[in-house]
Design a protein around this motif. Structure first.
Motif, PDB file in Angstrom:
ATOM      1  N   THR A 194      44.731  21.636  62.145  1.00 46.94           N
ATOM      2  CA  THR A 194      43.487  21.620  61.371  1.00 46.94           C
ATOM      3  C   THR A 194      43.274  20.256  60.720  1.00 46.94           C
ATOM      4  O   THR A 194      42.165  19.707  60.750  1.00 46.94           O
ATOM      5  CB  THR A 194      43.512  22.722  60.304  1.00 46.94           C
ATOM      6  N   LEU A 195      44.316  19.711  60.123  1.00 52.16           N
ATOM      7  CA  LEU A 195      44.197  18.409  59.465  1.00 52.16           C
ATOM      8  C   LEU A 195      43.941  17.296  60.478  1.00 52.16           C
ATOM      9  O   LEU A 195      43.232  16.334  60.171  1.00 52.16           O
ATOM     10  CB  LEU A 195      45.463  18.112  58.661  1.00 52.16           C
ATOM     11  N   ARG A 196      44.492  17.440  61.656  1.00 52.65           N
ATOM     12  CA  ARG A 196      44.245  16.420  62.700  1.00 52.65           C
ATOM     13  C   ARG A 196      42.771  16.426  63.113  1.00 52.65           C
ATOM     14  O   ARG A 196      42.144  15.368  63.215  1.00 52.65           O
ATOM     15  CB  ARG A 196      45.155  16.683  63.893  1.00 52.65           C
TER      16      ARG A 196
ATOM     17  N   LEU B 246      34.305  22.866  57.704  1.00 55.59           N
ATOM     18  CA  LEU B 246      33.935  23.045  59.103  1.00 55.59           C
ATOM     19  C   LEU B 246      35.156  23.244  59.983  1.00 55.59           C
ATOM     20  O   LEU B 246      35.118  24.027  60.941  1.00 55.59           O
ATOM     21  CB  LEU B 246      33.130  21.838  59.585  1.00 55.59           C
ATOM     22  N   ALA B 247      36.245  22.546  59.674  1.00 54.88           N
ATOM     23  CA  ALA B 247      37.450  22.696  60.485  1.00 54.88           C
ATOM     24  C   ALA B 247      37.947  24.136  60.445  1.00 54.88           C
ATOM     25  O   ALA B 247      38.212  24.749  61.490  1.00 54.88           O
ATOM     26  CB  ALA B 247      38.534  21.737  59.989  1.00 54.88           C
ATOM     27  N   VAL B 248      38.046  24.695  59.244  1.00 54.12           N
ATOM     28  CA  VAL B 248      38.541  26.065  59.100  1.00 54.12           C
ATOM     29  C   VAL B 248      37.521  27.062  59.640  1.00 54.12           C
ATOM     30  O   VAL B 248      37.867  28.009  60.364  1.00 54.12           O
ATOM     31  CB  VAL B 248      38.883  26.362  57.627  1.00 54.12           C
ATOM     32  N   ALA B 249      36.236  26.867  59.305  1.00 53.97           N
ATOM     33  CA  ALA B 249      35.196  27.809  59.737  1.00 53.97           C
ATOM     34  C   ALA B 249      35.059  27.841  61.252  1.00 53.97           C
ATOM     35  O   ALA B 249      34.888  28.911  61.854  1.00 53.97           O
ATOM     36  CB  ALA B 249      33.867  27.443  59.087  1.00 53.97           C
ATOM     37  N   THR B 250      35.123  26.682  61.893  1.00 56.81           N
ATOM     38  CA  THR B 250      35.006  26.631  63.352  1.00 56.81           C
ATOM     39  C   THR B 250      36.152  27.377  64.009  1.00 56.81           C
ATOM     40  O   THR B 250      35.957  28.106  64.993  1.00 56.81           O
ATOM     41  CB  THR B 250      34.981  25.165  63.833  1.00 56.81           C
TER      42      THR B 250
ATOM     43  N   GLY C  73      45.392  26.620  64.383  1.00 52.76           N
ATOM     44  CA  GLY C  73      44.900  26.034  63.146  1.00 52.76           C
ATOM     45  C   GLY C  73      44.942  27.034  62.016  1.00 52.76           C
ATOM     46  O   GLY C  73      45.230  28.225  62.201  1.00 52.76           O
ATOM     47  N   LEU C  74      44.637  26.555  60.834  1.00 49.45           N
ATOM     48  CA  LEU C  74      44.623  27.412  59.656  1.00 49.45           C
ATOM     49  C   LEU C  74      43.571  28.509  59.788  1.00 49.45           C
ATOM     50  O   LEU C  74      43.791  29.654  59.395  1.00 49.45           O
ATOM     51  CB  LEU C  74      44.362  26.555  58.416  1.00 49.45           C
ATOM     52  N   GLY C  75      42.416  28.174  60.349  1.00 52.56           N
ATOM     53  CA  GLY C  75      41.374  29.167  60.539  1.00 52.56           C
ATOM     54  C   GLY C  75      41.788  30.256  61.518  1.00 52.56           C
ATOM     55  O   GLY C  75      41.431  31.432  61.339  1.00 52.56           O
TER      56      GLY C  75
END
Length: 262
Positions: free
Chosen positions: A64-66, A194-198, A207-209
């Motif tokens: 996610t951070l990447r 957006l990273a988590v929501a996507t 990823g975290l999401g």
């Protein structure tokens, strides 16, 4: 005085977090809300701490951070030059203003099906959506900063024979830098959202999401969902704090100066 103010704000923030923690704990323990819907806050925090030793979970957080870093970096690489151009050349700004105002309100999550169709699944889609959402705060803060540049300083350089590019590099860009930094800080939060929501909405990859989405569908997974949310909030808090610290270090002469949110 500024340091005292920051310490007071930090103390009030910690107090607010403790009050929220206590309220959630009390509501759950008292049975006002079923623990299957709202587990005690202590259980959620304990699970969040436990996840710090879970290597697959940490690999997801790294993914996610990447994606967050790639999307934010691309957004800055596109938005800063574009903002300098739009802010410096009124003709260009007038020519593209209608297009920009048409694209800006489009929600990035609504573009997931289209972008997935064009780019396929995986990191490319996630990075493209993060970039799209993160461009706007940096772009408009840059344009705003150019507009706030001291005209006397620009006229002085022109009077001494400096050209348009020299004025931009010597006066406009340094004066706009604090506004750009504020835009980057806003975009950093947008990019993480957006990273988590996507990841949650797409339902594929890592990823975290993805962890939150999988926990949501699991039996009695509320605690894991909330633990994932705690991780997302903590990451956002750390990122924002780091960027605020960098702003104070890089632009100490403008402690109260902030750009306008897009």
């Amino acid at each position: 005085m500024d340091r005292v103010r920051r310490r007071r704000e930090f103390g009030l923030g910690v107090l607010g977090a403790l009050l929220a923690f206590g309220a959630c704990e009390a509501v759950s323990r008292a049975g006002i809300v079923r623990s299957s819907y709202l587990p005690p806050a202590s259980h959620v925090v304990a699970r969040a701490v436990e996840l710090a030793g879970d290597h697959p979970f940490l690999n997801g957080v790294e993914a996610t951070l990447r994606a967050w870093a790639l999307g934010l970096g691309l957004a800055c690489a596109l938005a800063i030059p574009a903002g300098l151009l739009l802010g410096s050349v009124p003709v260009v700004d007038a020519a593209v203003r209608a297009v920009v105002e048409f694209l800006r309100p489009l929600p990035s999550v609504a573009l997931i099906p289209l972008v997935s169709l064009l780019l396929g699944s995986g990191t490319r889609t996630e990075v493209a959506l993060i970039t799209y959402a993160s461009v706007w705060p940096v772009l408009f803060n840059t344009v705003y900063g150019i507009g706030e540049t001291d005209p006397l300083a620009k006229d002085t350089l022109r009077a001494f024979g400096f050209g348009r590019l020299s004025v931009l590099l010597r006066v406009e860009l340094p004066a706009t830098a604090p506004f750009i930094a504020a835009g980057v800080r806003i975009s950093a939060a947008v990019a993480l959202i957006l990273a988590v929501a996507t990841e949650i909405l797409s339902g594929f990859g890592e990823g975290l999401g993805i962890f939150i989405a999988q926990a949501e569908s699991a039996t009695d997974g509320t605690r894991d969902v909330l633990a994932g949310v705690v991780w997302a909030g903590t990451l956002g808090l750390v990122i924002n704090g780091a960027l605020e610290w960098a702003e104070r270090r890089l632009f100490p002469w403008t402690p109260g100066r902030r750009g306008v949110p897009a």
